[in-house]
Write a protein that holds these residues in place. Structure first.
Motif, PDB file in Angstrom:
ATOM      1  N   PRO A   1      -4.211   5.970   2.056  1.00 32.67           N
ATOM      2  CA  PRO A   1      -5.089   4.804   2.223  1.00 32.67           C
ATOM      3  C   PRO A   1      -5.463   4.567   3.685  1.00 32.67           C
ATOM      4  CG  PRO A   1      -3.317   4.298   0.701  1.00 32.67           C
ATOM      5  CD  PRO A   1      -2.989   5.631   1.332  1.00 32.67           C
ATOM      6  N   ASP A   2      -6.711   4.188   3.892  1.00 32.81           N
ATOM      7  CA  ASP A   2      -7.190   3.774   5.206  1.00 32.81           C
ATOM      8  C   ASP A   2      -7.760   2.364   5.071  1.00 32.81           C
ATOM      9  OD1 ASP A   2      -9.524   4.106   3.831  1.00 32.81           O
ATOM     10  OD2 ASP A   2     -10.250   5.791   5.024  1.00 32.81           O
ATOM     11  N   ALA A   3      -8.464   1.910   6.091  1.00 27.66           N
ATOM     12  CA  ALA A   3      -9.000   0.546   6.068  1.00 27.66           C
ATOM     13  C   ALA A   3      -9.897   0.329   4.850  1.00 27.66           C
ATOM     14  CB  ALA A   3      -9.762   0.270   7.362  1.00 27.66           C
ATOM     15  N   GLY A   4     -10.599   1.374   4.417  1.00 25.20           N
ATOM     16  CA  GLY A   4     -11.493   1.241   3.267  1.00 25.20           C
ATOM     17  C   GLY A   4     -10.755   0.851   1.989  1.00 25.20           C
ATOM     18  N   PHE A   5      -9.526   1.347   1.824  1.00 19.40           N
ATOM     19  CA  PHE A   5      -8.740   0.967   0.635  1.00 19.40           C
ATOM     20  C   PHE A   5      -8.431  -0.538   0.671  1.00 19.40           C
ATOM     21  CE2 PHE A   5      -7.034   4.724  -1.762  1.00 19.40           C
ATOM     22  CZ  PHE A   5      -7.747   5.705  -1.106  1.00 19.40           C
ATOM     23  N   GLY A   6      -8.029  -1.018   1.841  1.00 14.08           N
ATOM     24  CA  GLY A   6      -7.722  -2.443   1.951  1.00 14.08           C
ATOM     25  C   GLY A   6      -8.955  -3.291   1.719  1.00 14.08           C
TER      26      GLY A   6
ATOM     27  N   THR B   1       0.804  -1.228   0.000  1.00 12.14           N
ATOM     28  CA  THR B   1       0.000   0.000   0.000  1.00 12.14           C
ATOM     29  C   THR B   1       0.831   1.269   0.000  1.00 12.14           C
ATOM     30  OG1 THR B   1      -1.801   1.157   1.153  1.00 12.14           O
ATOM     31  CG2 THR B   1      -0.205  -0.002   2.521  1.00 12.14           C
ATOM     32  N   GLY B   2       0.251   2.311  -0.554  1.00 13.87           N
ATOM     33  CA  GLY B   2       0.796   3.639  -0.391  1.00 13.87           C
ATOM     34  C   GLY B   2       0.464   4.163   0.996  1.00 13.87           C
ATOM     35  N   GLY B   3       0.906   5.394   1.268  1.00 16.28           N
ATOM     36  CA  GLY B   3       0.518   6.034   2.524  1.00 16.28           C
ATOM     37  C   GLY B   3       1.568   5.987   3.598  1.00 16.28           C
ATOM     38  N   SER B   4       2.781   5.495   3.265  1.00 15.90           N
ATOM     39  CA  SER B   4       3.822   5.351   4.280  1.00 15.90           C
ATOM     40  C   SER B   4       3.218   4.605   5.480  1.00 15.90           C
ATOM     41  CB  SER B   4       4.378   6.737   4.639  1.00 15.90           C
ATOM     42  OG  SER B   4       5.532   6.626   5.440  1.00 15.90           O
ATOM     43  N   ALA B   5       3.735   4.829   6.669  1.00 14.14           N
ATOM     44  CA  ALA B   5       3.260   4.056   7.825  1.00 14.14           C
ATOM     45  C   ALA B   5       1.766   4.232   8.076  1.00 14.14           C
ATOM     46  CB  ALA B   5       4.053   4.444   9.073  1.00 14.14           C
ATOM     47  N   TYR B   6       1.207   5.386   7.706  1.00 16.58           N
ATOM     48  CA  TYR B   6      -0.245   5.584   7.865  1.00 16.58           C
ATOM     49  C   TYR B   6      -1.019   4.522   7.086  1.00 16.58           C
ATOM     50  CZ  TYR B   6       0.915  10.394   9.376  1.00 16.58           C
ATOM     51  OH  TYR B   6       1.410  11.500  10.019  1.00 16.58           O
ATOM     52  N   GLY B   7      -0.458   4.130   5.915  1.00 19.02           N
ATOM     53  CA  GLY B   7      -1.146   3.188   5.035  1.00 19.02           C
ATOM     54  C   GLY B   7      -1.281   1.791   5.620  1.00 19.02           C
ATOM     55  N   LEU B   8      -0.538   1.510   6.707  1.00 20.36           N
ATOM     56  CA  LEU B   8      -0.680   0.185   7.335  1.00 20.36           C
ATOM     57  C   LEU B   8      -2.116  -0.048   7.796  1.00 20.36           C
ATOM     58  CD1 LEU B   8       2.671   0.061   9.350  1.00 20.36           C
ATOM     59  CD2 LEU B   8       2.096  -1.251   7.313  1.00 20.36           C
ATOM     60  N   ALA B   9      -2.889   1.025   7.929  1.00 16.92           N
ATOM     61  CA  ALA B   9      -4.309   0.896   8.283  1.00 16.92           C
ATOM     62  C   ALA B   9      -5.076   0.120   7.216  1.00 16.92           C
ATOM     63  CB  ALA B   9      -4.931   2.281   8.470  1.00 16.92           C
ATOM     64  N   ALA B  10      -4.568   0.095   5.973  1.00 20.83           N
ATOM     65  CA  ALA B  10      -5.264  -0.655   4.917  1.00 20.83           C
ATOM     66  C   ALA B  10      -5.396  -2.127   5.292  1.00 20.83           C
ATOM     67  CB  ALA B  10      -4.533  -0.497   3.584  1.00 20.83           C
ATOM     68  N   ALA B  11      -4.410  -2.652   6.014  1.00 15.81           N
ATOM     69  CA  ALA B  11      -4.465  -4.065   6.407  1.00 15.81           C
ATOM     70  C   ALA B  11      -5.651  -4.351   7.319  1.00 15.81           C
ATOM     71  CB  ALA B  11      -3.159  -4.474   7.089  1.00 15.81           C
ATOM     72  N   ASP B  12      -6.078  -3.349   8.101  1.00 17.07           N
ATOM     73  CA  ASP B  12      -7.271  -3.530   8.948  1.00 17.07           C
ATOM     74  C   ASP B  12      -8.469  -3.909   8.069  1.00 17.07           C
ATOM     75  OD1 ASP B  12      -5.654  -2.589  11.032  1.00 17.07           O
ATOM     76  OD2 ASP B  12      -6.458  -0.550  10.924  1.00 17.07           O
ATOM     77  N   GLY B  13      -8.597  -3.247   6.914  1.00 16.81           N
ATOM     78  CA  GLY B  13      -9.714  -3.526   6.021  1.00 16.81           C
ATOM     79  C   GLY B  13      -9.609  -4.896   5.361  1.00 16.81           C
ATOM     80  N   VAL B  14      -8.380  -5.295   5.012  1.00 13.67           N
ATOM     81  CA  VAL B  14      -8.180  -6.634   4.436  1.00 13.67           C
ATOM     82  C   VAL B  14      -8.562  -7.691   5.477  1.00 13.67           C
ATOM     83  CG1 VAL B  14      -6.532  -8.200   3.354  1.00 13.67           C
ATOM     84  CG2 VAL B  14      -6.311  -5.725   3.001  1.00 13.67           C
ATOM     85  N   MET B  15      -8.132  -7.474   6.724  1.00 13.22           N
ATOM     86  CA  MET B  15      -8.489  -8.412   7.801  1.00 13.22           C
ATOM     87  C   MET B  15     -10.001  -8.521   7.953  1.00 13.22           C
ATOM     88  SD  MET B  15      -5.739  -7.710  10.891  1.00 13.22           S
ATOM     89  CE  MET B  15      -6.329  -9.135  11.837  1.00 13.22           C
TER      90      MET B  15
END
Lengths: 344, 344
Positions: free
Chosen positions: A132-137, A77-91
C-alpha cells in the motif's frame, strides 16, 4: 432490519459517527490493502501497543500526557512499515475536506491526526515490492461509509495470514443495558492460532453458527497449521464506544481489549507480533449522572472495558471464519466446510 | 585539521558510521526541510518523547520491550504530521541499497526502520500546503555524508522559529577520557527562548565565542521576542555515542538529553512542544572490561549520559547562534550583531 450486508454480530460502524472504508488490490502480484476508520468530531482516542514488533505512526500523541485528546481517523494497513505511507493519503483526503486540528488562521489550515498501525504481508501476493502507498489510504478514506461495510478478506485483511490460513478483517458490536454501544474491528494476521486443533473450532465464539468439523477436516486443519512457518505477524484493530471516556480511559479500553485478543488468539503478543489496539470514545453517553455515587461510574466503565474485550475477541474470530481465499492460504471454511454447514 | 566546514564544537558525524544529510526548499512560498541521519549497522536506538504535541513515526518499536533494538536511519523533518511522508523517501533509498531488517528469502527483501519526528513549520514560507514529502526524505538520505555537514538554518531547521527568531539545526560533540565519543544534533523550533533577555546571551554556552550585545541590541531582541505569538513548536534531535548501550540504556540516554534541552530552552516541554529525542549507541566502545567491578560500568554510563545532555544543550544554542534569516524571522546575530563580533 439490518441492511443485507450487515454482519450478524454487528459492526464497528454501529457506534454512530464512525465510518469504515477498505481499499485492496489482489492478483497479478498483489495481495494487500488498507482499512480506514473515520472518526466523528471530538472522538477521544487512546492506544495500547503490546506486540514485540510494532509498526506505527502518530501513537505518541495518544499518550495521556500529550495535549490533544482526539484523532480524525485511524489507518490500519498491510505493507509492514512501508504501508505507513497509506496514512499520507488519508491525511490528504481529510485535509481536502477541512478536517483536522486547526493550526492556522484560515479554515483549511488543519493537520489531520491519523494514528496508524501496520501488519506484515510483504510478498504474499508474489511481488515483495507491491504494498500500500498513499493511494490506498486515499481510496479507503473516500470509500468510508457510516454503515456496515464488507468484512472477511478485504481491506487491510487482504494479505493477512494466521497460522497458514487466510486472515481478514472481523467486526462485532454489542449494545449494553442503558444504550451504550461498544464495537470492535480487528485485522487478524496473528502468528498464533484462532482455532483449537482438537475441536477444529475457534477458541472463542464468533457470530456465525459453527459446528464441529469432521475428523478428516480436523486432520486437514492440523496439517495446514503445522506446515505454516512462523513469520512476522500482527493483530491490529480498534475498539470503540459511545461512552464518554477520558483519553487515559480510552487507552485503558484499548489495553483491556488486548485481553479479548489473548482469548481469541493463542499464543499472542509474541516477539513476532506487533499487536496494537486503538480505543475510541465518541462521548455520546455519560456513564454516570452528577448525583450518582462516585463508584457508579467506575463500575459502569468496568463493564464497558469487559464488553470491549468480548467484542474484540468476537471480531478476531469473525475475521477468520469469514475469510475467503485470496492467494496461497486456504480459508478456514474451505479446510473445514462442514463447520459452516448450518449457515449455508 | 578539521575540514573547513566542520563546526568548531564538533558534529553528530564525529560518531563514526553516522552520516547526516539535509534537503530543504526556501523561497517562492517554501521554507521547510528535512534532515536525515543514516546509522551504522547494529546501532542501538531508543527514544524519549516528552513534549505535549508530538508528531512521530516508528517510535513504538524503540520501546525496550519491543524486539528489534536497531534502526537504520532517523528522519527529522518540517511539515508537522504531513512531513512524516519524508520517511517514505528515506525508506525507499535504504531499501534500494538493500539496507533494512531482513524479512524475506531474497537479499533485497528488507524493511528499513526509520523512526521519525516532526516540527511544526506550516505556512512559514507563505503557502500552507508547501511541506516536505517523500522527495525531501529521499534527497536528504542521498545527500547524507559521514563528515561534518552544514548547520544553522538548513534541512529540518529551515522553517524553524524560536520565540520570534529564526531557528535551525545545531550540532556538537565531545570526546571523553578513554575515547568514547558523544555527539548531538538538535532541530530548534522551541516555543521557549534560548536567550536570556537581560544579558542578551544564550542561557547555555554554545561553541561560538559571543560577547554581550549592546543595550540597543538587547532592547531590539526583547521586542522581537515579546512580539512573537506562541505557536505549535518543538525541539527534536538525536544524541549519539560510540559506547555500547542496551536499548533501554539508549532510551535513558535520550531521556537525560532532555535535561540539556531544559537548560538551553526556557520554558520547554510545553503542551505546545512535541519535544522528542532519539538516543543512538553504535557499540564501538565497551564501557567496562569483564573483570571490572560491577559499579564501574554504571559510573561510566552516568558520565556518558551527562555528556549527552551537555552536547544536546550546546547543539541547541549552536542552532540559534548559527541561524541565518530565511524568511520573516530575523536571526539572532542579525538582531544582536555585536554578540558575534569576535568571530567575524
Amino acid at each position: 432490519m439490518p441492511p443485507p450486508d450487515a454482519p450478524p454480530g454487528g459492526c464497528l460502524t454501529d457506534v454512530p459517527g464512525i465510518a469504515v472504508g477498505h481499499a485492496h488490490r489482489c492478483g497479478r502480484g498483489w495481495r494487500t490493502g488498507t482499512t480506514v476508520a473515520l472518526l466523528p468530531p471530538g472522538a477521544v482516542v487512546g492506544v495500547d501497543v503490546r506486540g514485540g514488533g510494532p509498526g506505527t505512526r502518530e501513537t505518541d500523541l495518544l499518550h495521556p500526557q500529550a495535549t490533544i485528546a482526539t484523532a480524525h481517523a485511524i489507518c490500519l494497513t498491510g505493507g509492514s512499515a512501508y504501508g505507513l505511507a497509506a496514512a499520507d493519503g488519508v491525511m490528504a483526503v481529510l485535509a481536502a475536506r477541512g478536517i483536522g486540528f486547526p493550526v492556522g488562521t484560515e479554515p483549511g489550515e488543519v493537520v489531520p491526526l491519523v494514528p496508524s498501525a501496520v501488519i506484515f504481508d510483504l510478498g504474499r501476493g508474489g511481488v515483495f515490492t507491491n504494498r500500500p502507498d498513499a493511494g490506498f489510504g486515499r481510496r479507503a478514506a473516500v470509500a468510508a461509509r457510516p454503515r456496515p461495510v464488507g468484512n472477511g478478506s478485504v481491506g487491510a485483511g487482504s494479505g493477512a495470514r494466521t497460522r497458514g490460513l487466510q486472515g481478514g478483517v472481523g467486526t462485532a458490536s454489542q449494545v449494553m443495558p442503558g444504550g451504550v454501544v461498544v464495537a470492535a474491528l480487528a485485522v487478524v494476521n496473528a502468528a498464533g492460532s484462532l482455532l483449537n486443533t482438537t475441536s477444529g473450532l475457534p477458541w472463542e465464539a464468533g457470530d456465525d453458527p459453527l459446528q464441529r468439523p469432521t475428523a478428516t477436516e480436523r486432520a486437514a486443519l492440523r496439517r495446514v497449521m503445522e506446515a505454516s512457518v512462523p513469520s512476522l505477524n500482527t493483530t491490529i484493530g480498534i475498539v470503540a464506544t459511545t461512552a464518554a471516556l477520558s483519553k487515559a480511559e480510552a487507552g485503558k479500553f484499548a489495553a483491556v481489549a488486548h485481553d479479548g485478543l489473548a482469548r481469541a488468539v493463542r499464543p499472542v503478543h509474541s516477539l513476532f507480533d506487533g499487536d496494537t489496539i486503538f480505543g475510541v470514545a465518541t462521548g455520546r453517553d455519560e456513564l454516570a449522572e452528577a448525583d450518582d455515587p462516585p463508584r457508579t461510574r467506575t463500575v459502569r466503565l468496568n463493564a464497558v472495558l469487559e464488553v470491549g474485550a468480548a467484542c474484540f475477541a468476537r471480531a478476531c474470530t469473525n475475521a477468520v471464519v469469514r475469510a475467503t481465499r485470496l492467494g496461497d492460504d486456504p480459508a478456514y471454511l474451505e479446510v473445514c466446510p462442514s463447520a459452516g454447514r448450518r449457515r449455508m
